[in-house]
Design a protein around this motif. Structure first.
Motif, PDB file in Angstrom:
ATOM      1  N   ILE B  21       0.840  -1.211   0.000  1.00  0.00           N
ATOM      2  CA  ILE B  21       0.000   0.000   0.000  1.00  0.00           C
ATOM      3  C   ILE B  21       0.869   1.254   0.000  1.00  0.00           C
ATOM      4  N   LYS B  22       1.883   1.215   0.885  1.00  0.00           N
ATOM      5  CA  LYS B  22       2.771   2.371   0.987  1.00  0.00           C
ATOM      6  C   LYS B  22       3.480   2.621  -0.354  1.00  0.00           C
ATOM      7  N   ASN B  23       3.978   1.541  -0.935  1.00  0.00           N
ATOM      8  CA  ASN B  23       4.705   1.688  -2.208  1.00  0.00           C
ATOM      9  C   ASN B  23       3.791   2.173  -3.324  1.00  0.00           C
ATOM     10  N   ALA B  24       2.593   1.589  -3.379  1.00  0.00           N
ATOM     11  CA  ALA B  24       1.650   1.973  -4.445  1.00  0.00           C
ATOM     12  C   ALA B  24       1.265   3.442  -4.298  1.00  0.00           C
ATOM     13  N   TYR B  25       1.009   3.849  -3.049  1.00  0.00           N
ATOM     14  CA  TYR B  25       0.625   5.246  -2.810  1.00  0.00           C
ATOM     15  C   TYR B  25       1.745   6.193  -3.249  1.00  0.00           C
ATOM     16  N   ARG B  26       2.965   5.885  -2.814  1.00  0.00           N
ATOM     17  CA  ARG B  26       4.078   6.787  -3.138  1.00  0.00           C
ATOM     18  C   ARG B  26       4.337   6.844  -4.642  1.00  0.00           C
ATOM     19  N   LYS B  27       4.207   5.684  -5.264  1.00  0.00           N
ATOM     20  CA  LYS B  27       4.452   5.640  -6.712  1.00  0.00           C
ATOM     21  C   LYS B  27       3.429   6.528  -7.461  1.00  0.00           C
ATOM     22  N   LEU B  28       2.155   6.349  -7.094  1.00  0.00           N
ATOM     23  CA  LEU B  28       1.121   7.136  -7.782  1.00  0.00           C
ATOM     24  C   LEU B  28       1.170   8.606  -7.372  1.00  0.00           C
ATOM     25  N   ALA B  29       1.521   8.845  -6.101  1.00  0.00           N
ATOM     26  CA  ALA B  29       1.612  10.240  -5.639  1.00  0.00           C
ATOM     27  C   ALA B  29       2.720  10.976  -6.397  1.00  0.00           C
ATOM     28  N   ARG B  30       3.790  10.264  -6.717  1.00  0.00           N
ATOM     29  CA  ARG B  30       4.871  10.890  -7.497  1.00  0.00           C
ATOM     30  C   ARG B  30       4.371  11.268  -8.892  1.00  0.00           C
ATOM     31  N   LYS B  31       3.392  10.502  -9.350  1.00  0.00           N
ATOM     32  CA  LYS B  31       2.854  10.784 -10.686  1.00  0.00           C
ATOM     33  C   LYS B  31       1.845  11.939 -10.669  1.00  0.00           C
ATOM     34  N   LEU B  57      -6.647   2.805   3.688  1.00  0.00           N
ATOM     35  CA  LEU B  57      -5.974   1.501   3.612  1.00  0.00           C
ATOM     36  C   LEU B  57      -4.705   1.424   4.455  1.00  0.00           C
ATOM     37  N   SER B  58      -4.099   2.562   4.762  1.00  0.00           N
ATOM     38  CA  SER B  58      -2.872   2.505   5.566  1.00  0.00           C
ATOM     39  C   SER B  58      -3.170   2.579   7.066  1.00  0.00           C
ATOM     40  N   ASP B  59      -4.430   2.755   7.410  1.00  0.00           N
ATOM     41  CA  ASP B  59      -4.822   2.774   8.823  1.00  0.00           C
ATOM     42  C   ASP B  59      -5.516   1.435   9.133  1.00  0.00           C
ATOM     43  N   PRO B  60      -4.907   0.574   9.962  1.00  0.00           N
ATOM     44  CA  PRO B  60      -5.468  -0.760  10.190  1.00  0.00           C
ATOM     45  C   PRO B  60      -6.940  -0.752  10.595  1.00  0.00           C
ATOM     46  N   GLU B  61      -7.316   0.202  11.451  1.00  0.00           N
ATOM     47  CA  GLU B  61      -8.712   0.261  11.928  1.00  0.00           C
ATOM     48  C   GLU B  61      -9.682   0.570  10.779  1.00  0.00           C
ATOM     49  N   LYS B  62      -9.291   1.593  10.013  1.00  0.00           N
ATOM     50  CA  LYS B  62     -10.161   2.011   8.906  1.00  0.00           C
ATOM     51  C   LYS B  62     -10.216   0.913   7.839  1.00  0.00           C
ATOM     52  N   ARG B  63      -9.065   0.320   7.587  1.00  0.00           N
ATOM     53  CA  ARG B  63      -9.026  -0.714   6.544  1.00  0.00           C
ATOM     54  C   ARG B  63      -9.918  -1.888   6.942  1.00  0.00           C
ATOM     55  N   LYS B  64      -9.857  -2.220   8.244  1.00  0.00           N
ATOM     56  CA  LYS B  64     -10.659  -3.349   8.743  1.00  0.00           C
ATOM     57  C   LYS B  64     -12.153  -3.062   8.528  1.00  0.00           C
ATOM     58  N   LYS B  65     -12.532  -1.867   8.884  1.00  0.00           N
ATOM     59  CA  LYS B  65     -13.941  -1.479   8.750  1.00  0.00           C
ATOM     60  C   LYS B  65     -14.359  -1.467   7.272  1.00  0.00           C
ATOM     61  N   TYR B  66     -13.478  -0.922   6.459  1.00  0.00           N
ATOM     62  CA  TYR B  66     -13.761  -0.833   5.018  1.00  0.00           C
ATOM     63  C   TYR B  66     -13.882  -2.233   4.415  1.00  0.00           C
TER      64      TYR B  66
END
Lengths: 99, 299
Positions: B21-31, B57-66
Protein backbone atom coordinates in the motif's frame (compact mmCIF):
# COMPACT_ATOMS: atom_id res chain seq x y z
CA UNK A 1 16.72 49.65 8.55
CA UNK A 2 15.38 46.79 6.47
CA UNK A 3 14.27 43.74 8.49
CA UNK A 4 13.70 40.18 7.28
CA UNK A 5 11.60 37.39 8.70
CA UNK A 6 13.60 34.23 9.33
CA UNK A 7 12.72 30.79 10.62
CA UNK A 8 15.33 28.46 12.11
CA UNK A 9 16.09 25.37 10.04
CA UNK A 10 15.59 23.28 13.19
CA UNK A 11 12.03 24.56 13.62
CA UNK A 12 11.30 23.84 9.98
CA UNK A 13 12.69 20.30 10.24
CA UNK A 14 10.73 19.63 13.41
CA UNK A 15 7.45 20.87 11.96
CA UNK A 16 7.84 19.03 8.66
CA UNK A 17 9.46 15.97 10.16
CA UNK A 18 12.54 16.03 7.93
CA UNK A 19 16.18 15.53 8.82
CA UNK A 20 18.43 18.56 9.08
CA UNK A 21 20.79 17.16 6.47
CA UNK A 22 18.05 17.47 3.85
CA UNK A 23 18.27 21.28 4.05
CA UNK A 24 22.08 21.13 3.85
CA UNK A 25 21.86 19.00 0.71
CA UNK A 26 19.32 21.34 -0.89
CA UNK A 27 21.54 24.28 -0.13
CA UNK A 28 24.59 22.53 -1.59
CA UNK A 29 22.59 21.80 -4.73
CA UNK A 30 21.70 25.49 -4.96
CA UNK A 31 18.00 24.79 -4.61
CA UNK A 32 17.44 26.95 -1.51
CA UNK A 33 19.23 29.86 0.05
CA UNK A 34 19.76 29.94 3.80
CA UNK A 35 21.19 32.54 6.17
CA UNK A 36 23.70 31.61 8.84
CA UNK A 37 23.69 33.89 11.86
CA UNK A 38 25.84 33.02 14.87
CA UNK A 39 26.26 29.48 13.53
CA UNK A 40 22.50 28.94 13.41
CA UNK A 41 20.92 28.17 10.06
CA UNK A 42 17.89 30.27 9.22
CA UNK A 43 15.51 30.04 6.29
CA UNK A 44 14.43 33.38 4.84
CA UNK A 45 10.68 33.84 4.52
CA UNK A 46 10.94 34.18 0.73
CA UNK A 47 12.45 30.68 0.53
CA UNK A 48 9.88 29.02 2.76
CA UNK A 49 7.28 28.25 0.11
CA UNK A 50 9.88 26.80 -2.22
CA UNK A 51 11.36 24.72 0.60
CA UNK A 52 7.93 23.36 1.53
CA UNK A 53 7.41 22.30 -2.08
CA UNK A 54 10.79 20.55 -2.15
CA UNK A 55 9.95 18.87 1.17
CA UNK A 56 6.73 17.53 -0.33
CA UNK A 57 8.80 15.87 -3.08
CA UNK A 58 11.25 14.49 -0.53
CA UNK A 59 8.34 12.92 1.35
CA UNK A 60 7.46 11.05 -1.84
CA UNK A 61 10.81 9.23 -1.54
CA UNK A 62 12.52 11.37 -4.17
CA UNK A 63 16.17 12.01 -3.41
CA UNK A 64 17.90 15.38 -3.74
CA UNK A 65 19.33 14.56 -7.19
CA UNK A 66 15.80 13.72 -8.35
CA UNK A 67 14.41 16.88 -6.78
CA UNK A 68 17.07 18.91 -8.56
CA UNK A 69 16.16 17.36 -11.94
CA UNK A 70 12.44 17.84 -11.28
CA UNK A 71 12.97 21.47 -10.32
CA UNK A 72 14.76 22.15 -13.60
CA UNK A 73 12.00 20.40 -15.54
CA UNK A 74 9.26 22.27 -13.67
CA UNK A 75 10.98 25.55 -14.46
CA UNK A 76 10.99 24.54 -18.10
CA UNK A 77 7.32 23.52 -17.94
CA UNK A 78 6.50 26.90 -16.43
CA UNK A 79 8.39 28.71 -19.19
CA UNK A 80 6.72 26.62 -21.90
CA UNK A 81 3.28 27.29 -20.38
CA UNK A 82 4.09 30.99 -20.30
CA UNK A 83 5.21 30.91 -23.96
CA UNK A 84 2.10 28.96 -24.91
CA UNK A 85 -0.16 31.50 -23.22
CA UNK A 86 1.61 34.34 -24.95
CA UNK A 87 1.39 32.60 -28.36
CA UNK A 88 -2.30 31.83 -27.83
CA UNK A 89 -2.94 35.51 -27.19
CA UNK A 90 -0.96 36.40 -30.32
CA UNK A 91 -2.92 33.86 -32.34
CA UNK A 92 -6.13 35.46 -31.12
CA UNK A 93 -5.03 38.70 -32.80
CA UNK A 94 -4.97 37.00 -36.20
CA UNK A 95 -8.13 34.98 -35.57
CA UNK A 96 -10.01 38.20 -34.73
CA UNK A 97 -8.65 39.78 -37.90
CA UNK A 98 -10.06 37.03 -40.12
CA UNK A 99 -13.50 36.96 -38.46
CA UNK B 1 -23.36 8.49 -3.07
CA UNK B 2 -21.36 5.74 -4.80
CA UNK B 3 -19.08 3.17 -3.24
CA UNK B 4 -15.39 3.88 -3.86
CA UNK B 5 -13.02 0.99 -4.46
CA UNK B 6 -9.89 2.23 -2.68
CA UNK B 7 -7.91 -0.83 -3.76
CA UNK B 8 -8.64 -0.01 -7.37
CA UNK B 9 -7.67 3.63 -6.78
CA UNK B 10 -4.21 2.43 -5.71
CA UNK B 11 -4.13 -0.35 -8.35
CA UNK B 12 -4.03 -3.03 -5.62
CA UNK B 13 -5.92 -6.14 -4.67
CA UNK B 14 -7.51 -6.84 -1.30
CA UNK B 15 -4.58 -9.02 -0.28
CA UNK B 16 -2.11 -6.11 -0.48
CA UNK B 17 0.31 -5.83 2.44
CA UNK B 18 1.01 -2.58 4.30
CA UNK B 19 4.24 -2.29 2.36
CA UNK B 20 2.41 -2.77 -0.95
CA UNK B 21 0.00 0.00 0.00
CA UNK B 22 2.77 2.37 0.99
CA UNK B 23 4.70 1.69 -2.21
CA UNK B 24 1.65 1.97 -4.45
CA UNK B 25 0.63 5.25 -2.81
CA UNK B 26 4.08 6.79 -3.14
CA UNK B 27 4.45 5.64 -6.71
CA UNK B 28 1.12 7.14 -7.78
CA UNK B 29 1.61 10.24 -5.64
CA UNK B 30 4.87 10.89 -7.50
CA UNK B 31 2.85 10.78 -10.69
CA UNK B 32 -0.10 12.94 -9.64
CA UNK B 33 1.27 15.26 -6.95
CA UNK B 34 0.05 18.83 -7.65
CA UNK B 35 3.59 20.18 -7.32
CA UNK B 36 4.61 17.95 -10.21
CA UNK B 37 1.54 18.75 -12.29
CA UNK B 38 1.18 22.52 -12.33
CA UNK B 39 -2.10 23.82 -13.67
CA UNK B 40 -3.53 20.31 -14.05
CA UNK B 41 -6.91 20.03 -12.36
CA UNK B 42 -7.31 16.38 -13.34
CA UNK B 43 -4.04 15.37 -11.62
CA UNK B 44 -5.05 17.39 -8.58
CA UNK B 45 -8.34 15.50 -8.36
CA UNK B 46 -6.58 12.17 -8.79
CA UNK B 47 -4.15 13.09 -6.00
CA UNK B 48 -7.04 13.80 -3.63
CA UNK B 49 -8.44 10.35 -4.45
CA UNK B 50 -5.06 8.74 -3.74
CA UNK B 51 -4.80 10.53 -0.40
CA UNK B 52 -8.24 9.32 0.57
CA UNK B 53 -7.49 5.73 -0.43
CA UNK B 54 -4.22 5.86 1.46
CA UNK B 55 -5.87 7.37 4.52
CA UNK B 56 -8.20 4.38 4.70
CA UNK B 57 -5.97 1.50 3.61
CA UNK B 58 -2.87 2.50 5.57
CA UNK B 59 -4.82 2.77 8.82
CA UNK B 60 -5.47 -0.76 10.19
CA UNK B 61 -8.71 0.26 11.93
CA UNK B 62 -10.16 2.01 8.91
CA UNK B 63 -9.03 -0.71 6.54
CA UNK B 64 -10.66 -3.35 8.74
CA UNK B 65 -13.94 -1.48 8.75
CA UNK B 66 -13.76 -0.83 5.02
CA UNK B 67 -12.96 -4.50 4.24
CA UNK B 68 -15.70 -5.73 6.56
CA UNK B 69 -18.53 -3.80 5.02
CA UNK B 70 -17.25 -3.16 1.52
CA UNK B 71 -20.13 -2.24 -0.74
CA UNK B 72 -22.59 -2.57 2.14
CA UNK B 73 -20.92 0.37 3.88
CA UNK B 74 -24.23 2.26 4.09
CA UNK B 75 -25.54 -0.22 6.61
CA UNK B 76 -22.25 -0.81 8.41
CA UNK B 77 -22.79 1.65 11.23
CA UNK B 78 -26.31 0.40 11.78
CA UNK B 79 -25.20 -3.24 11.95
CA UNK B 80 -22.56 -2.33 14.51
CA UNK B 81 -25.03 -0.41 16.59
CA UNK B 82 -27.50 -3.26 16.50
CA UNK B 83 -24.78 -5.71 17.51
CA UNK B 84 -23.86 -3.50 20.45
CA UNK B 85 -27.48 -3.23 21.55
CA UNK B 86 -27.91 -6.96 21.40
CA UNK B 87 -24.75 -7.47 23.44
CA UNK B 88 -25.84 -5.01 26.11
CA UNK B 89 -29.42 -6.21 26.30
CA UNK B 90 -29.49 -9.86 25.43
CA UNK B 91 -33.20 -10.17 26.17
CA UNK B 92 -34.19 -7.44 23.82
CA UNK B 93 -35.24 -8.88 20.48
CA UNK B 94 -37.11 -5.75 19.63
CA UNK B 95 -36.96 -3.67 16.54
CA UNK B 96 -34.20 -2.08 14.69
CA UNK B 97 -34.49 1.41 16.07
CA UNK B 98 -30.80 2.12 15.57
CA UNK B 99 -30.88 1.81 11.81
CA UNK B 100 -30.08 4.81 9.77
CA UNK B 101 -28.43 6.76 12.57
CA UNK B 102 -24.89 7.12 13.72
CA UNK B 103 -23.33 8.88 10.77
CA UNK B 104 -21.25 11.84 11.78
CA UNK B 105 -21.69 15.26 10.33
CA UNK B 106 -18.38 15.24 8.53
CA UNK B 107 -18.23 18.95 7.81
CA UNK B 108 -17.74 19.72 11.47
CA UNK B 109 -14.44 17.85 11.36
CA UNK B 110 -13.16 20.01 8.56
CA UNK B 111 -12.55 17.07 6.27
CA UNK B 112 -13.47 19.04 3.20
CA UNK B 113 -10.98 17.15 1.00
CA UNK B 114 -12.62 13.79 1.43
CA UNK B 115 -15.45 12.32 -0.58
CA UNK B 116 -18.99 12.01 0.78
CA UNK B 117 -18.44 8.26 0.85
CA UNK B 118 -15.43 8.66 3.13
CA UNK B 119 -17.20 11.13 5.38
CA UNK B 120 -20.20 8.86 5.76
CA UNK B 121 -18.09 5.87 6.62
CA UNK B 122 -15.37 7.45 8.74
CA UNK B 123 -16.85 10.77 9.76
CA UNK B 124 -14.48 13.40 8.49
CA UNK B 125 -10.74 13.95 8.48
CA UNK B 126 -9.83 10.70 10.15
CA UNK B 127 -8.67 9.78 13.63
CA UNK B 128 -4.96 9.66 12.84
CA UNK B 129 -2.79 12.71 12.96
CA UNK B 130 -1.71 12.47 9.31
CA UNK B 131 -1.39 16.00 8.02
CA UNK B 132 -2.90 16.77 4.67
CA UNK B 133 -2.56 19.96 2.75
CA UNK B 134 -5.90 21.58 2.01
CA UNK B 135 -7.41 21.51 -1.43
CA UNK B 136 -6.31 24.08 -4.00
CA UNK B 137 -9.12 26.29 -5.25
CA UNK B 138 -9.37 27.57 -8.81
CA UNK B 139 -11.21 30.76 -9.65
CA UNK B 140 -11.69 32.90 -12.73
CA UNK B 141 -11.62 36.66 -12.89
CA UNK B 142 -12.90 38.52 -15.94
CA UNK B 143 -11.50 41.98 -16.57
CA UNK B 144 -11.33 44.43 -19.43
CA UNK B 145 -8.10 45.65 -21.00
CA UNK B 146 -8.63 49.05 -19.45
CA UNK B 147 -8.96 47.42 -16.01
CA UNK B 148 -5.46 46.08 -16.41
CA UNK B 149 -3.90 49.43 -17.29
CA UNK B 150 -3.38 50.23 -13.62
CA UNK B 151 -2.60 48.18 -10.52
CA UNK B 152 -5.72 47.97 -8.42
CA UNK B 153 -7.35 45.97 -5.66
CA UNK B 154 -10.41 43.75 -5.93
CA UNK B 155 -12.44 41.88 -3.38
CA UNK B 156 -13.31 38.32 -4.28
CA UNK B 157 -15.56 35.93 -2.42
CA UNK B 158 -14.02 32.48 -2.35
CA UNK B 159 -15.42 29.68 -0.21
CA UNK B 160 -17.66 32.16 1.61
CA UNK B 161 -14.74 34.37 2.59
CA UNK B 162 -13.89 37.80 1.21
CA UNK B 163 -10.33 38.16 -0.02
CA UNK B 164 -8.87 41.46 -1.09
CA UNK B 165 -6.27 40.93 -3.77
CA UNK B 166 -3.88 43.16 -5.60
CA UNK B 167 -4.14 42.92 -9.37
CA UNK B 168 -0.86 44.04 -10.91
CA UNK B 169 -1.09 46.26 -13.97
CA UNK B 170 -0.26 44.56 -17.23
CA UNK B 171 -1.64 41.14 -16.32
CA UNK B 172 -2.36 39.17 -19.48
CA UNK B 173 -5.21 37.07 -20.74
CA UNK B 174 -4.87 33.47 -19.53
CA UNK B 175 -2.35 34.33 -16.83
CA UNK B 176 -2.80 32.66 -13.45
CA UNK B 177 -1.74 34.05 -10.10
CA UNK B 178 -1.44 32.06 -6.92
CA UNK B 179 -2.67 33.34 -3.57
CA UNK B 180 -0.92 31.13 -1.05
CA UNK B 181 -2.92 29.71 1.83
CA UNK B 182 -6.34 30.82 0.56
CA UNK B 183 -7.45 27.39 -0.62
CA UNK B 184 -9.23 24.77 1.46
CA UNK B 185 -8.29 24.26 5.10
CA UNK B 186 -5.71 21.58 5.83
CA UNK B 187 -6.64 18.34 7.55
CA UNK B 188 -5.18 17.58 10.99
CA UNK B 189 -3.39 20.93 11.13
CA UNK B 190 -1.95 20.45 7.66
CA UNK B 191 -1.29 23.64 5.70
CA UNK B 192 -4.13 25.28 3.79
CA UNK B 193 -4.24 24.89 0.02
CA UNK B 194 -3.68 27.72 -2.40
CA UNK B 195 -6.04 29.79 -4.47
CA UNK B 196 -5.30 30.01 -8.19
CA UNK B 197 -6.94 32.87 -10.06
CA UNK B 198 -7.00 32.71 -13.82
CA UNK B 199 -7.53 36.00 -15.62
CA UNK B 200 -9.66 36.48 -18.69
CA UNK B 201 -9.08 39.87 -20.28
CA UNK B 202 -11.66 41.13 -22.75
CA UNK B 203 -10.43 43.78 -25.12
CA UNK B 204 -12.84 46.72 -24.92
CA UNK B 205 -10.59 49.07 -26.86
CA UNK B 206 -9.70 49.55 -30.51
CA UNK B 207 -6.12 48.53 -29.78
CA UNK B 208 -4.69 45.12 -30.45
CA UNK B 209 -2.45 43.83 -27.71
CA UNK B 210 0.63 41.66 -28.01
CA UNK B 211 2.32 41.33 -24.65
CA UNK B 212 2.87 44.87 -23.45
CA UNK B 213 2.75 46.41 -26.93
CA UNK B 214 -0.39 47.87 -28.47
CA UNK B 215 -1.22 48.20 -32.15
CA UNK B 216 -3.74 50.31 -33.99
CA UNK B 217 -4.44 51.84 -37.40
CA UNK B 218 -4.66 55.57 -37.75
CA UNK B 219 -6.47 57.31 -40.59
CA UNK B 220 -4.36 59.95 -42.29
CA UNK B 221 -5.71 62.37 -44.88
CA UNK B 222 -3.89 62.46 -48.20
CA UNK B 223 -2.79 66.08 -47.88
CA UNK B 224 -1.11 65.59 -44.49
CA UNK B 225 0.49 62.37 -45.78
CA UNK B 226 1.91 64.25 -48.78
CA UNK B 227 2.83 67.55 -47.16
CA UNK B 228 3.45 66.47 -43.57
CA UNK B 229 1.95 68.03 -40.46
CA UNK B 230 0.67 67.10 -37.06
CA UNK B 231 -2.23 64.90 -36.00
CA UNK B 232 -3.73 63.74 -32.72
CA UNK B 233 -3.57 60.05 -31.90
CA UNK B 234 -5.44 58.28 -29.14
CA UNK B 235 -3.48 56.16 -26.69
CA UNK B 236 -4.94 53.76 -24.11
CA UNK B 237 -5.16 56.46 -21.49
CA UNK B 238 -5.25 59.74 -23.39
CA UNK B 239 -4.23 61.60 -26.51
CA UNK B 240 -0.87 62.58 -27.97
CA UNK B 241 0.25 64.78 -30.85
CA UNK B 242 2.16 62.99 -33.59
CA UNK B 243 4.31 64.67 -36.23
CA UNK B 244 3.82 63.36 -39.75
CA UNK B 245 6.76 63.48 -42.10
CA UNK B 246 6.12 64.80 -45.62
CA UNK B 247 5.59 62.07 -48.22
CA UNK B 248 4.45 59.49 -45.68
CA UNK B 249 3.43 56.27 -47.45
CA UNK B 250 0.25 54.29 -46.80
CA UNK B 251 0.91 51.48 -44.31
CA UNK B 252 3.85 53.22 -42.65
CA UNK B 253 4.28 52.03 -39.09
CA UNK B 254 5.53 54.32 -36.33
CA UNK B 255 6.33 53.54 -32.72
CA UNK B 256 5.21 55.69 -29.82
CA UNK B 257 7.65 54.64 -27.15
CA UNK B 258 6.23 53.91 -23.72
CA UNK B 259 2.62 54.42 -24.79
CA UNK B 260 1.68 50.73 -24.63
CA UNK B 261 0.54 48.60 -21.68
CA UNK B 262 2.35 48.64 -18.35
CA UNK B 263 4.86 45.78 -18.15
CA UNK B 264 3.66 43.16 -15.66
CA UNK B 265 5.28 43.60 -12.24
CA UNK B 266 7.79 46.13 -13.52
CA UNK B 267 6.96 49.48 -12.08
CA UNK B 268 7.09 52.46 -14.45
CA UNK B 269 7.94 50.27 -17.44
CA UNK B 270 5.62 50.36 -20.41
CA UNK B 271 5.41 48.72 -23.78
CA UNK B 272 5.09 50.70 -27.00
CA UNK B 273 2.16 51.78 -29.12
CA UNK B 274 2.50 51.08 -32.85
CA UNK B 275 0.48 53.20 -35.27
CA UNK B 276 -0.05 52.09 -38.84
CA UNK B 277 -1.08 54.92 -41.12
CA UNK B 278 -4.09 54.33 -43.27
CA UNK B 279 -3.92 57.09 -45.89
CA UNK B 280 -7.39 58.15 -47.00
CA UNK B 281 -7.87 59.07 -50.67
CA UNK B 282 -10.28 62.02 -50.91
CA UNK B 283 -13.74 61.31 -52.33
CA UNK B 284 -16.51 63.49 -53.75
CA UNK B 285 -14.02 65.84 -55.41
CA UNK B 286 -15.20 69.14 -56.78
CA UNK B 287 -14.45 70.04 -60.39
CA UNK B 288 -11.76 72.43 -59.23
CA UNK B 289 -10.12 69.70 -57.13
CA UNK B 290 -10.23 67.28 -60.06
CA UNK B 291 -8.54 69.86 -62.26
CA UNK B 292 -5.81 70.37 -59.70
CA UNK B 293 -5.17 66.63 -59.48
CA UNK B 294 -5.02 66.42 -63.27
CA UNK B 295 -2.46 69.21 -63.31
CA UNK B 296 -0.50 67.39 -60.67
CA UNK B 297 -0.57 64.19 -62.67
CA UNK B 298 0.85 65.96 -65.69
CA UNK B 299 3.60 67.70 -63.74
Amino acid sequence: MKTANLITASDFCLYHNVEHNFINLLQEAGLVEVSIINQTIFIPEKELQKLEKLTNLHQLDINVAGIEAITHLLNQVEKIQEDMRSLRNRLRLYENETE
Amino acid sequence: MAFIDYYKTLSLTKTASDKDIKNAYRKLARKYHPDLNPDNAEANKRFQELNEANEVLSDPEKRKKYDKYGENWQHGEAYEQQARQQQNRPGNYGGNGGFGGGFTDAESFGGGDFSDFFKSMFGGGGSRQTKYRGQDYNAELHLTLLDTAETHKRTLTVGGKNIRINIPAGIENGQTIKISGHGGAGVNNGPAGDLYIKFFIANDTRFKRDGSNLYTNLKLDLYTAVLGGEITAETLTGKVKVKIKPETQNGTKVKLKGKGMPVYKKENEFGDLYLTYDVQVPVNLTEKQKQLFEELSKS
